[in-house]
Each structure stands twice: as structure tokens, then as C-alpha cells.
Design an enzyme around this catalytic site. Sequence first.
Site, mmCIF file in Angstrom:
data_model
loop_
_atom_site.group_PDB
_atom_site.id
_atom_site.type_symbol
_atom_site.label_atom_id
_atom_site.label_comp_id
_atom_site.label_asym_id
_atom_site.label_seq_id
_atom_site.Cartn_x
_atom_site.Cartn_y
_atom_site.Cartn_z
ATOM 1 N N LYS A 22 0.837 -1.206 0.000
ATOM 2 C CA LYS A 22 0.000 0.000 0.000
ATOM 3 C C LYS A 22 0.871 1.255 0.000
ATOM 4 O O LYS A 22 0.681 2.178 -0.792
ATOM 5 C CB LYS A 22 -0.910 0.037 1.224
ATOM 6 C CG LYS A 22 -1.570 1.401 1.461
ATOM 7 C CD LYS A 22 -2.441 1.405 2.685
ATOM 8 C CE LYS A 22 -1.749 1.705 3.960
ATOM 9 N NZ LYS A 22 -1.381 3.096 4.201
ATOM 10 N N CYS A 116 -5.370 8.059 9.180
ATOM 11 C CA CYS A 116 -5.539 7.513 10.534
ATOM 12 C C CYS A 116 -5.119 8.534 11.593
ATOM 13 O O CYS A 116 -4.078 9.163 11.462
ATOM 14 C CB CYS A 116 -4.703 6.252 10.705
ATOM 15 S SG CYS A 116 -5.314 4.841 9.778
ATOM 16 N N ARG A 121 0.400 14.681 13.103
ATOM 17 C CA ARG A 121 0.726 14.498 11.670
ATOM 18 C C ARG A 121 0.746 15.828 10.902
ATOM 19 O O ARG A 121 0.035 15.985 9.891
ATOM 20 C CB ARG A 121 -0.225 13.505 11.021
ATOM 21 C CG ARG A 121 -0.327 12.191 11.762
ATOM 22 C CD ARG A 121 -1.049 11.128 10.984
ATOM 23 N NE ARG A 121 -0.153 10.476 10.030
ATOM 24 C CZ ARG A 121 -0.533 9.433 9.268
ATOM 25 N NH1 ARG A 121 -1.767 8.975 9.360
ATOM 26 N NH2 ARG A 121 0.325 8.868 8.441
ATOM 27 N N ASP A 306 4.338 0.691 12.094
ATOM 28 C CA ASP A 306 3.123 0.060 11.562
ATOM 29 C C ASP A 306 2.944 -1.372 12.043
ATOM 30 O O ASP A 306 1.864 -1.944 11.901
ATOM 31 C CB ASP A 306 3.135 0.099 10.030
ATOM 32 C CG ASP A 306 3.096 1.522 9.500
ATOM 33 O OD1 ASP A 306 3.428 1.722 8.324
ATOM 34 O OD2 ASP A 306 2.760 2.433 10.284
HETATM 35 C C1 EPZ Z 1 4.099 6.925 6.224
HETATM 36 O O1 EPZ Z 1 3.290 7.976 6.755
HETATM 37 C C2 EPZ Z 1 3.176 5.701 6.143
HETATM 38 N N1 EPZ Z 1 2.045 6.002 5.303
HETATM 39 C C3 EPZ Z 1 2.683 5.343 7.542
HETATM 40 O O2 EPZ Z 1 1.934 4.136 7.456
HETATM 41 C C4 EPZ Z 1 3.876 5.080 8.441
HETATM 42 O O3 EPZ Z 1 3.425 4.879 9.750
HETATM 43 C C5 EPZ Z 1 4.831 6.296 8.432
HETATM 44 O O4 EPZ Z 1 5.210 6.623 7.083
HETATM 45 C C6 EPZ Z 1 6.102 6.036 9.222
HETATM 46 O O5 EPZ Z 1 6.740 4.911 8.765
HETATM 47 C C7 EPZ Z 1 2.189 5.948 3.961
HETATM 48 O O6 EPZ Z 1 3.246 5.690 3.416
HETATM 49 C C8 EPZ Z 1 0.976 6.229 3.142
HETATM 50 P P1 EPZ Z 1 6.059 10.396 8.227
HETATM 51 P P2 EPZ Z 1 3.771 9.489 6.744
HETATM 52 O O7 EPZ Z 1 5.934 11.636 7.425
HETATM 53 O O8 EPZ Z 1 4.462 9.773 5.473
HETATM 54 C C9 EPZ Z 1 6.189 13.670 11.702
HETATM 55 C C10 EPZ Z 1 0.093 2.698 7.734
HETATM 56 O O9 EPZ Z 1 -0.366 2.159 8.747
HETATM 57 N N2 EPZ Z 1 6.099 14.669 10.610
HETATM 58 O O10 EPZ Z 1 7.288 9.584 8.084
HETATM 59 O O11 EPZ Z 1 2.611 10.309 7.119
HETATM 60 C C11 EPZ Z 1 4.860 12.915 11.848
HETATM 61 O O12 EPZ Z 1 3.927 13.623 12.606
HETATM 62 C C12 EPZ Z 1 0.535 4.168 7.765
HETATM 63 O O13 EPZ Z 1 0.237 2.126 6.649
HETATM 64 C C13 EPZ Z 1 6.202 16.008 10.927
HETATM 65 O O14 EPZ Z 1 6.370 16.379 12.093
HETATM 66 O O15 EPZ Z 1 4.812 9.453 7.963
HETATM 67 C C14 EPZ Z 1 5.298 11.629 12.510
HETATM 68 O O16 EPZ Z 1 5.382 11.808 13.880
HETATM 69 C C15 EPZ Z 1 0.174 4.856 9.036
HETATM 70 N N3 EPZ Z 1 6.110 16.916 9.921
HETATM 71 C C16 EPZ Z 1 6.667 11.401 11.894
HETATM 72 O O17 EPZ Z 1 7.112 12.651 11.363
HETATM 73 C C17 EPZ Z 1 5.902 16.540 8.611
HETATM 74 O O18 EPZ Z 1 5.798 17.409 7.722
HETATM 75 C C18 EPZ Z 1 6.667 10.355 10.780
HETATM 76 O O19 EPZ Z 1 5.809 10.775 9.757
HETATM 77 C C19 EPZ Z 1 5.794 15.177 8.310
HETATM 78 C C20 EPZ Z 1 5.897 14.246 9.329
#
Ligand code: EPZ
Length: 424
Positions: A22, A116, A121, A306
Amino acid sequence: MSAYIINGGRRLNGSLNVQGSKNSVLPILAATVLVKGKCVIHNCPLLSDTECTVKILKSLGCGVRREGNTITVDATVVSCSYIPEDLMREMRSSIVFLGAIVGRMGEATMCAPGGCEIGLRPIDLHLYAVKRLGVNVIESHGKIICKVAEKLKGDKITLSFPSVGATENALLLSVTAKGTTTIVNAAREPEITDLCNFLNSCGARISGAGESIITVEGVDRLHGTEHTVICDRIVASTYLVAGAVTRGDIELKNTEPVYLNSVLPLLEEAGCSVNVRCKSIRVKCPMGLRRIDKIITQPYPGFPTDSQALFTTLTSVARGTSVIVENIFESRFKHVPELVRMGARIRTEGRVAVVEGVNSLYGADVLSPDLRGGAALVVAGLCAEGVTTVGNVGFIDRGYENLSQNLCVLNGDIRLSISGEGKN
Ligand code: EPZ
């Protein structure tokens, strides 16, 4: 309300092919917007999130055709740079269209993404990255309005956290920017590498995929391609945990064991025997589970957030006390109160959960709080005594293709009850 009805207590056994990823197919489908031509994407999982992405592509004017797990996108013509709010709010990864649309159209308008509720986020890192490449960003009245000032120009992007989504947006915007972009502290997830491989097969010039520093030499245009999406490592870990908690013996095929290097040793620590051969993983756990000292979620190649909920279920039926630390998201223990309804003994404090294993869980009516939390409850139902109903299946369908059918193939007793049907 539709629900999964699970009769627990059967040992899972048998083998299964793992679906496409996904978290890889979504950014790759978004990236097709950058291509003035046709892209054929194989191994696309049949998920509600994939459907939502297809709707967004169509709303932008792309031609999209699906045949089984193959999606063909024709983005020769893209006629719109706005994404309707309802589609944006359906999932988090809609935000990755930002880099693709601005890269193609020079502008984009959208609202903040949904997805979610596992933490705050924010998208500050995404916006920081696009601004670095010469995009003006206005946030007003809930809208994000982006417009390329003069020309997209490569630059150095240093991420304060290796965000997956922000790295994807930086990649999508920089592939056709003038000059060189360096992404420092980039995410290293296999899904990032898959996106880079897809873009390179369209004529992009990206090096360092999978490392903390990625370099992108901008090119004038991208061309069509054919690509096969990688397997879903989180779905693989879900079935492996299901096999472990039911003291079963299962084999997963069409996997990439190296993606689970941080997961498989924890299954062994819990008492499972793990056999890896080429593209398959076999897990057996006849004797029951024992505690895992500490599970700490981290960016890849660390233990994936995850898979955290799944290991909360696993450690809740393991002998002894385990500790889980959730480092990535602020509120990703919403499955815990539901597991406690099933007899689990778990205390949480902020980002830490202390799990005291019990001999067994018992069936109950529980609700999926989010995608992975829902999957963890289904797995709990498989090893619980009696019948469990897991509601809010919509969350689970976002990430799992044919979950109940696949678990039945592995000898599980589970069925999907559509609204209004009873337990029996
Ligand atoms: C991706 O989400 C995945 N989703 C998530 O999987 C996964 O949990 C996550 O990466 C971490 O591995 C998809 O790929 C569609 P991040 P993403 O940006 O891109 C903070 C699932 O269950 N952050 O790496 O949203 C954020 O709040 C899903 O399949 C900022 O602060 O994750 C978080 O605490 C859930 N500012 C951390 O970084 C930003 O601009 C990681 O987020 C962006 C993120």
C-alpha cells in the site's frame, strides 16, 4: 455496521502470497501525474486507499484502467491542479500529490490530508521541502495554495526528521527541477526505494535511494514505463504474528525477507522458529510465546511503527512482561483499551506500553481505532477463546486485500458480516 466475526482458537497453517505494498503503490500512482504518457503498474493491492488514489487521478483528468492488480495510468493530459476536499480527507497519502501536481502543472491547490488519527501528523516538512525548490506556499482558509515562483530549481533539503511523506514530495518535485537537489536525512524505507526505482525507469536521475542522502539530477521530462510494486512488509508481519499467536505454522511467499530484518529477530526472541528461503518466510510457534524485552519503533531500518500494534497483541499472550516504546507517532496505542476488553493486561503512559502477558484472551465486541490497530484486534480474535467481533472494518480495508479470505486459507475461522447480519 460491518464487522469481522472471528471464532478463535484454531492453529493457523499453510502458505500465502503477500500482496503488493500500500505505502508503495500510493506514491507511485501519484508520481504518474509527472509523466506525459502511459504507465503500467503491476501488483497493485485492491484497497480502498488505492481506489481513492484512482479517483484523484481521474479528477485531475488522467485516464485510468484497472485489470485485476494492474493499473494503467495515462497522464498525457492533466487538466486540473485542484484536489476535491472529500478525496483529500479520505487518506494521508493524498498529500503526496502536492509534489506531483506542482511538478507537472506549476501550481496546486488542496486542503490538509486526512488519514488515521495516530498523532498530530503536521505537514511542515512537506511545505519546507517544496519551498526550498522555489514554490510559493500560501495557507489560507484551510487551503494550501502552491505556485512555482519562477522556475523549479534544485537545492539542498535537510529534513529535521526522516519523514516518509516529505521525502516522497521532495523527490516528486525535484525530478524535473533545474539542477541538483540533495535530500539530507531522507527516509530510507523500501517504499522510498521503490518510488525512486519507478521514477528512474521513467528517465529520472536519482541516486542514493535507501540511504540518508539522496541526490536528484533534474531532467526535462519523464516518459512512460512498466513497473511492479514491491510486496507489503507490514501485511507480511501481520500474517507472521497471526501464525505466532495461534501457535501455528505458516509460510509467506512473494515476500522480501530483508525488509523484515528488524521484525524477524523479535519473533525468534518470542520463541518462534523462523526460516527464510529466498522470497519466502516460514514461522512456526508450537510451544507458545515468551516475552520480548523491549520493542522500540524507529524509522527504517528500525522496527516499523506500523507493526507496533501487532506486537502489542503478540506480547499480550506471551509469558512475562514486555515493554513497547512508540517513538514515531504521539497517539498510536488506541488499540490497547480494546485489547484490554479481551482480557489483556496492558498499561500505557505516554509513548510507553507495559504488557503483562496472560495465558489467553477471550472473545469480545471491539472496534478498530485505525488501520493497524484494527488488524491487531483481528489477530487477537484468532487466538482468543470464543467469538470476537471487530467493527469499523473500513479502517482495515484501507490496507489489507482479502484479509478474511486469506486467513481462511490459513485455516482461520473468520468471516465478514455485512451490516445487519448477526454473530451466528
Ligand atoms: C508513512 O506515513 C506511512 N504512510 C505510515 O503508514 C507510516 O506509519 C509512516 O510513514 C512512518 O513509517 C504511507 O506511506 C501512506 P512520516 P507518513 O511523514 O508519510 C512527523 C500505515 O499504517 N512529521 O514519516 O505520514 C509525523 O507527525 C501508515 O500504513 C512532521 O512532524 O509518515 C510523525 O510523527 C500509518 N512533519 C513522523 O514525522 C511533517 O511534515 C513520521 O511521519 C511530516 C511528518
